[in-house]
Scaffold this active site. Structure first.
Site, PDB file in Angstrom:
ATOM      1  N   ASP A  81       0.919  -1.213  -0.148  1.00 25.52           N
ATOM      2  CA  ASP A  81       0.161   0.008  -0.074  1.00 25.52           C
ATOM      3  C   ASP A  81       0.872   1.237  -0.059  1.00 25.52           C
ATOM      4  OD1 ASP A  81      -2.134  -1.808   0.022  1.00 25.52           O
ATOM      5  OD2 ASP A  81      -3.023  -0.896   1.870  1.00 25.52           O
ATOM      6  N   HIS A 230       3.344  -2.149   4.080  1.00 22.54           N
ATOM      7  CA  HIS A 230       3.082  -0.710   3.720  1.00 22.54           C
ATOM      8  C   HIS A 230       4.650  -0.334   3.131  1.00 22.54           C
ATOM      9  CE1 HIS A 230      -0.468  -0.724   5.986  1.00 22.54           C
ATOM     10  NE2 HIS A 230      -0.920   0.227   5.313  1.00 22.54           N
TER      11      HIS A 230
END
Length: 264
Positions: A81, A230
């Site tokens: 992400d 992430h």
């Protein structure tokens, strides 16, 4: 002649009444707006975990929504992400290139605007680039028009800034969704991607250790797993080579989401 006119009138009246009934039925079709936060029921026996759904019997697949890939094969699908850039994405791409592994990066509109070169590199090196919305809202709490606007905005930005089309995968921010949101994204041609492994890694000021991240894979790996990493995470970035090495030692193959067969 009069009888024929009567018959025609009756046919018209019946047709209008039937059409009206169909329209009312379509209008009454309802998709739940209940907001759901995706969560997992992990286990230590390396089986597919369970996930949070709006109600018992709810089918994610009905709305082209996945959180695992092929659960019959030893395979893993890396997903990252990218809400904003924190200086680690280049290193992540370098690692993936060195290991000859492809992944997907879910990007926001601001990310594309500020990091077009990185996004172009993702595409040039064979990675998928998916939609992570424009402003990172909780989609389960948005109406249909808002959801469509969020996704369309990223699509247009991607094309304008990179000349590439966005891949038709979307990750709802925070894993928040509703049945209406999933249906809206499905109607837009998207496959919604949740995850089957995650950890607290999204606060740059409060990072886990590298060993902790690798330990999550050692404890909870499973066939068809879709881990959420992430790109802003220093711990995830440093752990990535070790994750790849460990999963390969377990004879897992790294695949991309576009190899998953979705029944449509």
């Amino acid at each position: 002649m009069k009888n024929i006119k009567k018959i025609i009138c009756l046919i018209l009246i019946f047709s209008l009444a039937f059409s009206g009934t169909q329209n009312v039925t379509a209008a009454k079709k309802h998709y739940s707006t209940k907001s759901v936060d995706w969560g997992l029921g992990l286990n230590n026996n390396h089986a597919t975990p369970g996930g949070t759904v709006p109600y018992s019997g709810f089918s994610l697949k009905k709305y082209y929504t996945i959180y695992t890939g092929n659960t019959k094969k030893k395979c893993i699908y890396l997903t990252f992400d990218c809400g904003y850039e924190n200086g680690y994405t280049k290193k992540i791409l370098n690692i993936l290139k060195e290991k000859n592994i492809k992944a997907i990066f879910f990007v926001t509109k601001p990310y594309i605007e500020g990091n077009a070169k990185l996004v172009k590199r993702m595409k040039k090196e064979g990675h998928l680039v998916g939609n992570h919305t424009s402003t990172h809202p909780r989609l389960g709490e948005c109406n249909t028009d808002k959801i469509r606007s969020e996704l369309k905005s990223v699509e247009k930005c991607m094309k304008k800034k990179t000349s590439y089309k966005l891949d038709k995968f979307v990750r709802p921010p925070e894993g928040n969704y509703s049945e209406r949101a999933l249906k809206t994204m499905q109607d837009m041609g998207y496959i919604t991607v949740l995850w089957s492994l995650a950890w607290y890694d999204y606060n740059p000021a409060d990072q886990p250790t590298t060993d902790y991240v690798v330990g999550r894979f050692k404890s909870y790996y499973h066939k068809g797993m879709i881990p959420l990493l992430h790109a802003i995470s220093e711990a995830d970035t440093n752990a990535l080579p070790k994750i790849i090495k460990y999963m390969k030692s377990k004879n897992y193959e790294f695949r991309t989401l576009d190899t998953i067969k979705i029944k449509k």
